[in-house]
Enzyme design. Structure first.
Site, PDB file in Angstrom:
ATOM      1  N   HIS A 147       9.388   4.778 -13.427  1.00 43.25           N
ATOM      2  CA  HIS A 147       8.629   5.850 -14.069  1.00 43.25           C
ATOM      3  C   HIS A 147       9.594   6.998 -14.378  1.00 43.25           C
ATOM      4  O   HIS A 147      10.491   7.286 -13.585  1.00 43.25           O
ATOM      5  CB  HIS A 147       7.515   6.349 -13.130  1.00 43.25           C
ATOM      6  CG  HIS A 147       6.475   7.148 -13.867  1.00 43.25           C
ATOM      7  ND1 HIS A 147       6.653   8.469 -14.194  1.00 43.25           N
ATOM      8  CD2 HIS A 147       5.275   6.797 -14.373  1.00 43.25           C
ATOM      9  CE1 HIS A 147       5.583   8.900 -14.867  1.00 43.25           C
ATOM     10  NE2 HIS A 147       4.738   7.901 -14.980  1.00 43.25           N
ATOM     11  N   CYS A 172       7.316   1.774 -11.131  1.00 46.84           N
ATOM     12  CA  CYS A 172       6.960   3.204 -11.123  1.00 46.84           C
ATOM     13  C   CYS A 172       7.851   3.932 -10.104  1.00 46.84           C
ATOM     14  O   CYS A 172       9.063   3.697 -10.076  1.00 46.84           O
ATOM     15  CB  CYS A 172       5.473   3.318 -10.814  1.00 46.84           C
ATOM     16  SG  CYS A 172       4.689   4.866 -11.281  1.00 46.84           S
TER      17      CYS A 172
END
Ligand SMILES: [Cu+]
Lengths: 199, 199
Positions: A136, A116
């Site tokens: 992400h 992420c």
């Protein structure tokens, strides 16, 4: 056969870390008998990390307590793992002691894994520039100029493992297990978790 | 349209609760702006629940502090949620105050949700006997004689939501969001999590 003994992982957690990414990784690695230490970084309340959605997680150690041992190689980890959560990732990626640690561990052939927004710590530590990475989408722009950016759910390149978000955290954790301990161990721990057919 | 305001969830956590099931549920519900209270049950160290793989989670409240308010309906939850983890599930399912609470809330038309071994609390509270249920396979034998046992990854029947394990926890949590707030809200929070195409 992979050596199942003594694999050690360090998971960094700060205020604002994404609790699902943090906990899925810790739990899945411990299911594979990896010795996981959760280290708190610059916590406002030293007793717990207040994660991105308010879940409070008590670390096993304060990073400041173990950083000297780790940097001086008295305490050796096979992998260092950075969860996402933008605020937590910013704290972790801007900490110079951690930058130094990540860079030196990677030079020594250890794995560095991030998911992420945690992936920005890989860049700030100057690790594997030009190599393949994912993250992400919110931090893609921070990475794509200096890395070979991928849209895959998990990417392994030159001992850097990267992944995208809470929904890829099981795949991320299982990929770490496979890299450290082999596919057999991954398969063994997968079945009782009742995972979806594709991750 | 579903009312997005003021939905409240109570998540019960004990020593030995499964940390992934606990944290995925809390986090996903909070992403949907559901007001989640994490209540600790009979914790050995009152400051945190020591979960099944050693993750220590600080509860928002002690259940003993809020049980009177909840039972006397001064504090109203739309749903009560029980995570798995065999030891935690046993603590929760054998607590008579919780049995009373679950039964009375369900009679009042509130949702009861349980995942993995947490489903045995539904049985011990005598809720929806004969209805459809699923669970982790390890507790199937405890449930199949008194329920219409299903092998589905999530089951919704008569305001009882049940599911199977860590790998079904995202689906479980999103199903709770959909039941409380509608499919639009579910879809809205799904996308940033980068979930797999099938859960
Ligand atoms: Cu379980």
């Amino acid at each position: 056969m992979a050596n199942l003994d003594n694999k050690k992982a360090l998971v960094l957690v700060a205020d604002g870390s994404e609790e699902m990414e943090t906990v899925i990784t810790i739990d899945v690695l411990r299911r594979a008998q990896i010795d996981v230490t959760v280290a708190g970084i610059a916590l406002q309340n030293e007793n717990y990390a207040k994660c991105s959605r308010g879940v409070m997680i008590v670390p096993d150690q304060s990073f400041s307590n173990i950083s000297k041992e780790v940097l001086s190689k008295k305490c050796i980890y096979d992998i260092i793992i950075i969860p996402g959560g933008l605020t937590g990732a910013q704290t972790i990626s801007s900490n110079s002691e951690i930058q130094e640690l990540l860079a030196s561990e990677h030079r020594d052939g250890k794995f560095i894994a991030a998911i992420c927004a945690g992936t920005i710590a890989i860049k700030s530590a100057n690790i594997n520039k030009g190599g393949k990475i994912t993250s992400h989408p919110v931090v893609k722009a921070d990475l794509e100029n200096e890395y070979n950016y991928q849209e895959e759910r998990v990417v392994v390149d030159n001992k850097v493992i990267s992944s995208r978000g809470p929904g890829t955290a099981f795949l991320f954790a299982l990929t770490i297990v496979e890299q450290l301990l082999g596919k057999e161990k991954r398969d063994e721990i997968s079945s009782p978790m009742i995972l979806a057919s594709t991750l």
